[in-house]
Design a protein around this motif. Structure first.
Motif, PDB file in Angstrom:
ATOM      1  N   THR A  41      -2.785   8.617   5.752  1.00 52.74           N
ATOM      2  CA  THR A  41      -1.365   8.477   6.039  1.00 52.74           C
ATOM      3  C   THR A  41      -0.839   7.348   5.149  1.00 52.74           C
ATOM      4  O   THR A  41      -1.628   6.594   4.551  1.00 52.74           O
ATOM      5  N   VAL A  42       0.460   7.219   5.092  1.00 46.83           N
ATOM      6  CA  VAL A  42       1.067   6.129   4.321  1.00 46.83           C
ATOM      7  C   VAL A  42       0.590   4.792   4.876  1.00 46.83           C
ATOM      8  O   VAL A  42       0.245   3.875   4.111  1.00 46.83           O
ATOM      9  N   GLU A  43       0.528   4.681   6.186  1.00 45.12           N
ATOM     10  CA  GLU A  43       0.075   3.432   6.811  1.00 45.12           C
ATOM     11  C   GLU A  43      -1.385   3.138   6.460  1.00 45.12           C
ATOM     12  O   GLU A  43      -1.746   1.996   6.171  1.00 45.12           O
ATOM     13  N   ASP A  44      -2.240   4.169   6.471  1.00 45.42           N
ATOM     14  CA  ASP A  44      -3.648   3.992   6.074  1.00 45.42           C
ATOM     15  C   ASP A  44      -3.743   3.511   4.631  1.00 45.42           C
ATOM     16  O   ASP A  44      -4.546   2.641   4.303  1.00 45.42           O
ATOM     17  N   PHE A  45      -2.915   4.097   3.762  1.00 45.10           N
ATOM     18  CA  PHE A  45      -2.911   3.715   2.351  1.00 45.10           C
ATOM     19  C   PHE A  45      -2.534   2.245   2.202  1.00 45.10           C
ATOM     20  O   PHE A  45      -3.176   1.504   1.462  1.00 45.10           O
ATOM     21  N   LYS A  46      -1.495   1.829   2.932  1.00 45.31           N
ATOM     22  CA  LYS A  46      -1.053   0.431   2.857  1.00 45.31           C
ATOM     23  C   LYS A  46      -2.135  -0.514   3.372  1.00 45.31           C
ATOM     24  O   LYS A  46      -2.363  -1.578   2.784  1.00 45.31           O
ATOM     25  N   LEU A  47      -2.798  -0.144   4.459  1.00 51.08           N
ATOM     26  CA  LEU A  47      -3.886  -0.975   4.990  1.00 51.08           C
ATOM     27  C   LEU A  47      -5.056  -1.031   4.021  1.00 51.08           C
ATOM     28  O   LEU A  47      -5.662  -2.089   3.823  1.00 51.08           O
ATOM     29  N   TRP A  48      -5.400   0.109   3.421  1.00 49.89           N
ATOM     30  CA  TRP A  48      -6.479   0.156   2.431  1.00 49.89           C
ATOM     31  C   TRP A  48      -6.139  -0.738   1.245  1.00 49.89           C
ATOM     32  O   TRP A  48      -6.967  -1.527   0.798  1.00 49.89           O
ATOM     33  N   LYS A  85       9.138  -1.787 -10.482  1.00 50.63           N
ATOM     34  CA  LYS A  85      10.507  -1.590 -10.966  1.00 50.63           C
ATOM     35  C   LYS A  85      11.199  -2.878 -11.392  1.00 50.63           C
ATOM     36  O   LYS A  85      12.122  -2.843 -12.188  1.00 50.63           O
ATOM     37  N   ASP A  86      10.751  -4.035 -10.896  1.00 51.46           N
ATOM     38  CA  ASP A  86      11.375  -5.284 -11.319  1.00 51.46           C
ATOM     39  C   ASP A  86      10.603  -5.970 -12.457  1.00 51.46           C
ATOM     40  O   ASP A  86      10.941  -7.075 -12.863  1.00 51.46           O
ATOM     41  N   ASN A  87       9.576  -5.315 -12.954  1.00 52.20           N
ATOM     42  CA  ASN A  87       8.807  -5.767 -14.126  1.00 52.20           C
ATOM     43  C   ASN A  87       8.231  -7.173 -13.986  1.00 52.20           C
ATOM     44  O   ASN A  87       8.188  -7.923 -14.952  1.00 52.20           O
ATOM     45  N   ASN A  88       7.757  -7.509 -12.787  1.00 45.31           N
ATOM     46  CA  ASN A  88       7.125  -8.822 -12.618  1.00 45.31           C
ATOM     47  C   ASN A  88       5.597  -8.748 -12.690  1.00 45.31           C
ATOM     48  O   ASN A  88       4.921  -9.753 -12.541  1.00 45.31           O
ATOM     49  N   GLY A  89       5.061  -7.543 -12.907  1.00 45.51           N
ATOM     50  CA  GLY A  89       3.622  -7.385 -13.055  1.00 45.51           C
ATOM     51  C   GLY A  89       2.877  -7.157 -11.754  1.00 45.51           C
ATOM     52  O   GLY A  89       1.654  -7.103 -11.745  1.00 45.51           O
ATOM     53  N   PHE A  90       3.600  -7.005 -10.660  1.00 46.55           N
ATOM     54  CA  PHE A  90       2.998  -6.809  -9.346  1.00 46.55           C
ATOM     55  C   PHE A  90       3.691  -5.658  -8.624  1.00 46.55           C
ATOM     56  O   PHE A  90       4.857  -5.371  -8.879  1.00 46.55           O
ATOM     57  N   VAL A  91       2.962  -5.056  -7.684  1.00 39.67           N
ATOM     58  CA  VAL A  91       3.546  -4.058  -6.793  1.00 39.67           C
ATOM     59  C   VAL A  91       3.705  -4.737  -5.444  1.00 39.67           C
ATOM     60  O   VAL A  91       2.732  -5.132  -4.813  1.00 39.67           O
ATOM     61  N   ASP A  92       4.961  -4.910  -5.023  1.00 35.60           N
ATOM     62  CA  ASP A  92       5.216  -5.545  -3.725  1.00 35.60           C
ATOM     63  C   ASP A  92       5.571  -4.479  -2.694  1.00 35.60           C
ATOM     64  O   ASP A  92       5.557  -3.287  -2.990  1.00 35.60           O
ATOM     65  N   ASN A  93       5.884  -4.905  -1.486  1.00 36.00           N
ATOM     66  CA  ASN A  93       6.160  -3.961  -0.403  1.00 36.00           C
ATOM     67  C   ASN A  93       7.308  -3.003  -0.730  1.00 36.00           C
ATOM     68  O   ASN A  93       7.280  -1.850  -0.322  1.00 36.00           O
ATOM     69  N   ALA A  94       8.310  -3.469  -1.429  1.00 35.49           N
ATOM     70  CA  ALA A  94       9.452  -2.627  -1.767  1.00 35.49           C
ATOM     71  C   ALA A  94       9.088  -1.557  -2.793  1.00 35.49           C
ATOM     72  O   ALA A  94       9.777  -0.545  -2.905  1.00 35.49           O
ATOM     73  N   GLU A  95       8.004  -1.767  -3.529  1.00 36.39           N
ATOM     74  CA  GLU A  95       7.618  -0.841  -4.595  1.00 36.39           C
ATOM     75  C   GLU A  95       6.414   0.024  -4.233  1.00 36.39           C
ATOM     76  O   GLU A  95       5.991   0.861  -5.028  1.00 36.39           O
ATOM     77  N   VAL A  96       5.878  -0.156  -3.043  1.00 33.03           N
ATOM     78  CA  VAL A  96       4.662   0.567  -2.680  1.00 33.03           C
ATOM     79  C   VAL A  96       4.897   2.076  -2.613  1.00 33.03           C
ATOM     80  O   VAL A  96       3.986   2.851  -2.895  1.00 33.03           O
ATOM     81  N   GLU A  97       6.111   2.503  -2.296  1.00 35.68           N
ATOM     82  CA  GLU A  97       6.412   3.944  -2.285  1.00 35.68           C
ATOM     83  C   GLU A  97       6.243   4.534  -3.685  1.00 35.68           C
ATOM     84  O   GLU A  97       5.796   5.677  -3.828  1.00 35.68           O
ATOM     85  N   ASN A  98       6.598   3.765  -4.715  1.00 34.44           N
ATOM     86  CA  ASN A  98       6.402   4.220  -6.093  1.00 34.44           C
ATOM     87  C   ASN A  98       4.912   4.355  -6.403  1.00 34.44           C
ATOM     88  O   ASN A  98       4.496   5.280  -7.102  1.00 34.44           O
ATOM     89  N   LEU A  99       4.118   3.434  -5.885  1.00 33.77           N
ATOM     90  CA  LEU A  99       2.672   3.493  -6.081  1.00 33.77           C
ATOM     91  C   LEU A  99       2.077   4.700  -5.358  1.00 33.77           C
ATOM     92  O   LEU A  99       1.180   5.359  -5.881  1.00 33.77           O
ATOM     93  N   ILE A 100       2.590   4.998  -4.174  1.00 36.36           N
ATOM     94  CA  ILE A 100       2.122   6.170  -3.428  1.00 36.36           C
ATOM     95  C   ILE A 100       2.425   7.445  -4.220  1.00 36.36           C
ATOM     96  O   ILE A 100       1.567   8.327  -4.336  1.00 36.36           O
TER      97      ILE A 100
END
Length: 90
Positions: free
Chosen positions: A13-20, A62-77
C-alpha cells in the motif's frame, strides 16, 4: 518475477511504501537522498541502483534540492510503479 531489476515480492500500500522508505532515512531529516534511495533499492535486490536512484530523485524532486520530501513522495511512488515495476496500491 523481477521487473527491471526490482523484485515485487508483494503488493504494497502507499502507507507500506512510505514506512519501508522511512527506514532508509538514516539521518532522520524526513527526506530521502539519492544515497538513501540507492540503499533501499539495493536491499530490495535491485540492479544498477545508483543509476535508478539518480533517475528517481531527478523525477520526483520538483523543488530541485536533491531530496525527496513528504510533498514529493507521490512522484516517487509514480516512478516506482512505472519505471521500477513495483506494485503499490492505494
Amino acid at each position: 518475477m523481477a521487473i527491471r531489476g526490482v523484485p515485487s515480492a508483494r503488493e504494497m500500500t502507499v502507507e507500506d511504501f512510505k514506512l519501508w522508505l522511512k527506514q532508509f532515512d538514516v539521518d532522520g531529516d524526513g527526506r530521502i537522498s539519492r544515497g538513501e534511495l540507492r540503499e533501499a533499492l539495493r536491499r530490495r535486490g535491485g540492479w544498477f541502483t545508483t543509476i535508478k536512484a539518480d533517475r528517481a530523485v531527478r523525477r520526483a524532486d520538483k523543488d530541485n534540492n536533491g531530496f525527496v520530501d513528504n510533498a514529493e513522495v507521490e512522484n516517487l511512488i509514480a516512478f516506482a510503479q512505472k519505471d521500477l515495476g513495483m506494485k503499490i496500491s492505494t
